[in-house]
Design a protein around this motif. Structure first.
Motif, mmCIF file in Angstrom:
data_model
loop_
_atom_site.group_PDB
_atom_site.id
_atom_site.type_symbol
_atom_site.label_atom_id
_atom_site.label_comp_id
_atom_site.label_asym_id
_atom_site.label_seq_id
_atom_site.Cartn_x
_atom_site.Cartn_y
_atom_site.Cartn_z
ATOM 1 N N VAL A 103 0.917 -1.196 -0.108
ATOM 2 C CA VAL A 103 0.028 0.097 0.133
ATOM 3 C C VAL A 103 0.874 1.269 0.047
ATOM 4 N N VAL A 104 0.473 2.219 -0.721
ATOM 5 C CA VAL A 104 1.282 3.334 -0.841
ATOM 6 C C VAL A 104 0.597 4.503 -0.589
ATOM 7 N N ASP A 105 0.932 5.538 0.157
ATOM 8 C CA ASP A 105 0.159 6.559 0.437
ATOM 9 C C ASP A 105 0.418 7.519 -0.864
ATOM 10 N N LYS A 106 -1.101 8.272 -0.894
ATOM 11 C CA LYS A 106 -0.805 9.237 -2.222
ATOM 12 C C LYS A 106 0.126 10.515 -2.213
ATOM 13 N N PRO A 107 0.645 10.806 -3.263
ATOM 14 C CA PRO A 107 0.847 10.247 -4.550
ATOM 15 C C PRO A 107 1.473 9.080 -4.653
ATOM 16 N N LEU A 108 1.117 8.218 -5.568
ATOM 17 C CA LEU A 108 1.836 6.984 -5.671
ATOM 18 C C LEU A 108 3.272 7.232 -6.268
ATOM 19 N N ALA A 109 3.418 8.142 -7.144
ATOM 20 C CA ALA A 109 4.417 8.573 -7.693
ATOM 21 C C ALA A 109 4.582 10.120 -8.238
ATOM 22 N N GLY A 110 5.622 10.371 -8.887
ATOM 23 C CA GLY A 110 5.718 11.578 -9.366
ATOM 24 C C GLY A 110 5.129 11.855 -10.855
ATOM 25 N N THR A 111 5.036 10.631 -11.477
ATOM 26 C CA THR A 111 4.512 10.853 -13.040
ATOM 27 C C THR A 111 3.670 9.643 -13.148
ATOM 28 N N ALA A 112 2.616 9.671 -14.110
ATOM 29 C CA ALA A 112 1.788 8.501 -14.517
ATOM 30 C C ALA A 112 2.586 7.521 -15.120
ATOM 31 N N ALA A 113 3.664 7.654 -15.695
ATOM 32 C CA ALA A 113 4.524 6.683 -16.299
ATOM 33 C C ALA A 113 5.311 5.846 -15.139
ATOM 34 N N GLU A 114 5.462 6.512 -14.031
ATOM 35 C CA GLU A 114 6.086 5.735 -12.728
ATOM 36 C C GLU A 114 4.958 4.773 -12.336
ATOM 37 N N ALA A 115 3.654 5.501 -11.972
ATOM 38 C CA ALA A 115 2.811 4.797 -11.553
ATOM 39 C C ALA A 115 2.397 3.546 -12.280
ATOM 40 N N ARG A 116 2.203 3.550 -13.918
ATOM 41 C CA ARG A 116 2.163 2.536 -14.475
ATOM 42 C C ARG A 116 3.231 1.414 -14.394
ATOM 43 N N GLY A 117 4.533 2.037 -14.264
ATOM 44 C CA GLY A 117 5.584 0.818 -14.181
ATOM 45 C C GLY A 117 5.282 -0.006 -13.097
ATOM 46 N N LEU A 118 5.021 0.741 -11.783
ATOM 47 C CA LEU A 118 4.698 -0.120 -10.533
ATOM 48 C C LEU A 118 3.656 -0.922 -10.774
ATOM 49 N N ALA A 119 2.428 -0.427 -11.407
ATOM 50 C CA ALA A 119 1.310 -1.585 -11.667
ATOM 51 C C ALA A 119 1.929 -2.459 -12.411
ATOM 52 N N ALA A 120 2.619 -2.353 -13.349
ATOM 53 C CA ALA A 120 3.096 -3.742 -14.380
ATOM 54 C C ALA A 120 4.036 -4.566 -13.357
ATOM 55 N N LEU A 121 4.789 -4.052 -12.633
ATOM 56 C CA LEU A 121 5.587 -4.684 -11.645
ATOM 57 C C LEU A 121 4.801 -5.569 -10.679
ATOM 58 N N ALA A 122 3.677 -4.903 -10.056
ATOM 59 C CA ALA A 122 3.007 -5.685 -9.187
ATOM 60 C C ALA A 122 2.099 -6.888 -9.818
ATOM 61 N N GLU A 123 1.708 -6.443 -11.232
ATOM 62 C CA GLU A 123 0.825 -7.622 -12.005
ATOM 63 C C GLU A 123 1.644 -8.480 -12.494
ATOM 64 N N GLU A 124 3.166 -8.384 -12.461
ATOM 65 C CA GLU A 124 4.032 -9.389 -13.109
ATOM 66 C C GLU A 124 4.328 -10.616 -11.942
ATOM 67 N N ARG A 125 4.318 -9.766 -10.722
ATOM 68 C CA ARG A 125 4.719 -10.560 -9.198
ATOM 69 C C ARG A 125 3.374 -11.239 -8.977
ATOM 70 N N GLY A 126 2.221 -11.058 -9.230
ATOM 71 C CA GLY A 126 0.877 -11.298 -8.683
ATOM 72 C C GLY A 126 0.720 -10.773 -7.519
ATOM 73 N N LEU A 127 1.134 -9.751 -7.195
ATOM 74 C CA LEU A 127 1.042 -9.084 -5.853
ATOM 75 C C LEU A 127 0.076 -7.735 -5.865
ATOM 76 N N LEU A 128 -0.801 -7.450 -4.908
ATOM 77 C CA LEU A 128 -1.572 -6.382 -4.409
ATOM 78 C C LEU A 128 -0.578 -5.207 -4.591
ATOM 79 N N LEU A 129 -1.040 -4.182 -5.327
ATOM 80 C CA LEU A 129 -0.593 -2.942 -5.008
ATOM 81 C C LEU A 129 -1.712 -1.927 -4.971
#
Length: 363
Positions: A103-129
């Protein structure tokens, strides 16, 4: 794995950061959940470490985030990142790579691209983000959502949302820093809330116009910002975040074809948490007094008696972590996804560009 744990066994949480966000919001709400237990806290500040131990007896305190998932460390089921904004991506990435839901406090990141990168990593690992957008569980926002679900206003034409304060002297610290790497200023702080709420209510945005100023002597980051969003469905959102407002406007003014809803005053949960009150020890948690209820009507100002009072639904911050626990156990959805956070960050980036260049931007 957490999805196979007995529901009677609390999931063990490691909290990164014990400043304002960690100590006032996350730690008390984690502790209030029957499904979660605050097992460890990260802080390098001796005074904060002592405060964590006093408030949460038995909690393990370590100096660095990586100590929470180092080999031989006590097993955890969830990492909560409540450290300064500039650390969110780095810490969340490390925790996900270590195999831990986050769980990350808002804002998740400084940019939308960084946020989508984190989302992709979580999905790749099968983990909740998940992202802590707690003001989806504000009393006023919950009440407004109910009114919209009931079609009490008719087709909404304009949504006005204000998160205004009167703080004429800067407090300093990273939240008010003008250094880009700190991700400070009100646009990314309070703006994360009002933009997220607008997207939840009215969906995708097709254009963004913003005005952003540094008003107070000695201030470095934006402290008075306005955003005008045009949603794909035609609703216009006018959003205000400010530390320089000598007379506060309504928290919400929502105008529909048949009626409008106006609500003054802030949800009481933050003030209660700051005062040391806890959800599990307050019988009427999040309940607003009748004099703060909003009013629904047409043709007259609520300040002169127009409209009918609308009883506020109770604020429900504990519901966020209850939903996180359910998602970890596989019995419910992620309450706030990283993709939703990325969409909001795209709007914030567009607003920053708009304010800087004086143009309307498509996010």
């Amino acid at each position: 794995m957490t999805g196979t744990d007995s529901p009677r066994t609390p999931l063990r949480v490691g909290l990164v950061g014990y400043g304002l966000a960690g100590s006032v919001f996350h730690a008390p709400l984690i502790a209030a959940s029957e499904d979660l237990v605050l097992a460890a806290v990260t802080t390098g500040d001796p005074e904060r470490a002592a405060g964590a131990r006093a408030a949460h007896p038995g909690v393990r305190v370590v100096a660095k985030p990586e100590e929470l998932w180092a080999p031989g460390a006590e097993e955890l089921d969830l990492i909560v990142v409540a450290s300064p904004n500039k650390t969110h991506v780095e810490v969340a990435t490390a925790a996900l790579e270590a195999g831990l839901p986050v769980v990350v406090d808002k804002p998740l990141a400084g940019t939308a691209a960084e946020a989508r990168g984190l989302a992709a990593l979580a999905e790749e690992r099968g983990l909740l983000l998940s992202v802590f957008q707690n003001r989806r569980w504000d009393s006023d926002f919950r009440t407004l959502r109910r009114l919209l679900d009931e079609d009490a206003l008719g087709e909404v034409q304009r949504f006005e949302s204000r998160f205004e304060r009167w703080r004429p002297k800067p407090k300093g610290g990273w939240r008010e820093s003008g250094a880009p790497e700190e991700i400070g200023g009100l646009l990314y702080d309070l703006g994360s809330h009002v933009v997220d709420q607008a997207l939840v209510l009215f969906g995708p945005v097709v254009s963004v116009y913003a005005e952003s100023d540094v008003r107070r002597p000695g201030a470095e980051a934006d402290d008075d910002t306005f955003l005008a969003l045009t949603h794909a469905n035609g609703v216009r959102s006018h959003l205000y975040v400010s530390a320089t407002t000598a007379q506060l406007g309504p928290r919400f003014r929502v105008l529909g074809q048949r009626a409008g809803f106006v609500k003054y005053g802030l949800d009481p949960q933050e003030a209660a948490l700051r005062d040391g009150l806890r959800p599990e020890s307050v019988s009427a948690w999040g309940v607003e007094p009748e004099e703060l209820w909003g009013r629904l009507g047409a043709g007259e100002s609520p300040l002169t008696g127009g409209g009918d009072p609308v009883e506020s639904l109770p604020g429900a911050y504990p519901a966020y972590y209850a939903a996180v626990a359910a998602a970890l156990r596989g019995t419910g959805p992620n309450p706030v996804t990283a993709h939703e956070a990325a969409d909001a960050l795209a709007v914030l980036e567009a607003a920053r560009k708009s304010a800087r260049e004086g143009i309307t931007v498509t996010p």
